[in-house]
Design a protein around this motif. Sequence first.
Motif, PDB file in Angstrom:
ATOM      1  N   GLU A 235      66.883   1.772  45.710  1.00 39.58           N
ATOM      2  CA  GLU A 235      66.866   0.957  44.819  1.00 39.58           C
ATOM      3  C   GLU A 235      66.677   1.544  43.082  1.00 39.58           C
ATOM      4  OE1 GLU A 235      66.453  -3.768  46.218  1.00 39.58           O
ATOM      5  OE2 GLU A 235      64.795  -2.716  45.342  1.00 39.58           O
ATOM      6  N   GLY A 285      76.268   5.897  41.394  1.00 38.13           N
ATOM      7  CA  GLY A 285      75.807   4.892  42.052  1.00 38.13           C
ATOM      8  C   GLY A 285      77.103   4.047  42.414  1.00 38.13           C
ATOM      9  N   LYS A 287      77.938   0.012  44.325  1.00 39.39           N
ATOM     10  CA  LYS A 287      77.450  -1.381  44.609  1.00 39.39           C
ATOM     11  C   LYS A 287      78.835  -1.881  45.615  1.00 39.39           C
ATOM     12  CE  LYS A 287      76.866  -6.133  43.112  1.00 39.39           C
ATOM     13  NZ  LYS A 287      76.756  -6.771  42.018  1.00 39.39           N
ATOM     14  N   CYS A 316      69.888  -3.345  50.066  1.00 40.76           N
ATOM     15  CA  CYS A 316      68.576  -3.404  49.208  1.00 40.76           C
ATOM     16  C   CYS A 316      68.295  -4.997  49.466  1.00 40.76           C
ATOM     17  CB  CYS A 316      68.857  -2.928  47.826  1.00 40.76           C
ATOM     18  SG  CYS A 316      68.904  -1.088  48.082  1.00 40.76           S
ATOM     19  N   ILE A 323      73.984  -0.934  48.596  1.00 36.14           N
ATOM     20  CA  ILE A 323      74.180   0.018  47.708  1.00 36.14           C
ATOM     21  C   ILE A 323      74.390   1.411  48.350  1.00 36.14           C
ATOM     22  CG2 ILE A 323      73.221  -1.293  45.739  1.00 36.14           C
ATOM     23  CD1 ILE A 323      70.845   0.872  46.111  1.00 36.14           C
ATOM     24  N   ALA A 350      83.911  -0.532  46.890  1.00 33.90           N
ATOM     25  CA  ALA A 350      82.895  -0.402  46.222  1.00 33.90           C
ATOM     26  C   ALA A 350      83.010  -0.485  44.562  1.00 33.90           C
ATOM     27  CB  ALA A 350      81.616   0.683  46.731  1.00 33.90           C
ATOM     28  N   PHE A 357      69.799   1.473  40.112  1.00 40.33           N
ATOM     29  CA  PHE A 357      70.326   0.075  40.311  1.00 40.33           C
ATOM     30  C   PHE A 357      69.122  -0.911  40.055  1.00 40.33           C
ATOM     31  CE2 PHE A 357      71.824   3.131  43.884  1.00 40.33           C
ATOM     32  CZ  PHE A 357      73.193   2.883  43.796  1.00 40.33           C
TER      33      PHE A 357
END
Length: 362
Positions: A235, A285, A287, A316, A323, A350, A357
């Motif tokens: 995270e 990153g 999501k 997470c 993630i 994604a 994050f």
Amino acid sequence: MELKTPLYEEHVKAGGKMVPFAGYSLPVQYPTGVIKEHMAVRTRAGLFDVSHMGEILCTGEDAKANLQMLLTNDYTKIKDGQAKYSPMCNEHGGTVDDLIVYRKFEEEYLIVVNAANKEKDYQWMLDHQFGNVTFTDVSDQYAQLALQGPKALEILRKLTDEESIPEKYYHAVFDGRVAEIPCIVSRTGYTGEDGVELYLAAEYAPQMWNALLEAGKDEGLIPCGLGARDTLRMEAAMPLYGHEMNEEVTPLEAGLQFAVKMAKENFIGKKALEEAGEPKRERIGLKVTGRGIIREEQKVSLEGTEIGTTTSGTHCPYLGYPIAMALVKAGAVRTGDKVEVDVRGRSVEAEVVDLPFYKRQK
């Protein structure tokens, strides 16, 4: 046969589910479970056994000069009691490890390295040392406990005085005392939260562990395992050696530019990094917006064209969604772009998001 940390019996007593990790038997979780442990650290406090980490002492009049050559960060202005993070490169610019250096005083530094790389790192330092310097592996002398979370310092204050608590992040008190036990109190961690890491003589580890848990009862302090340690660092988008970086991945590709001082006179790997020019890959990153959880080493594609590979991925608990981090072709995507990840033959959508994050409110 895995090694045991000085806290092995405490983990077993508390119902820890023991697994092999970096040559040690460590708890992946307790009966509370990873989600509750993760949430405790984000909202209250959690206690981790990180005694598997390695400690190397660097001493002598040429100690700083050796660190300057071995590491990519700049240690010329480091002060007594200060800690500084740095990658350590090979001649090709790849990452041997990432580590933290503490300056005790001008000619004595404590280097904390990743558990799985302990022997490799120590040998690398010995192979490249010069002048009047001594590297000593002191890992067996230390236990290391991490007290992390918004209530961590509140709990610590019950067992010590203000002189033993570093005022600033990435600073340490070398002659601290917590629960009457001599220790190094370091304002560092691997969770994205405030907190401390305590270095102490191995024989006092169970006493310290139990004193902290007792002191933190009212604040909801609980022991936490490797599972929560991984979801928390994910995270916070903290890189993990062997995932976001390795001997083939440069610190610049891993997004660690802040700790690579190219203006420095020289360090191992500098020439290779200069010759390589702008990094060809970058850490991003993701999501997850589709259905499924992305793990490491899964192909990432943009409009049908493969652009890279995931390095870590998980669900997470605090954010409430899955993630991942990935190493992709530099400049291939921007924040907001939609990509597809191949999860065992199934395409999962994604979105590219900014790192980290999660960032704690200060």
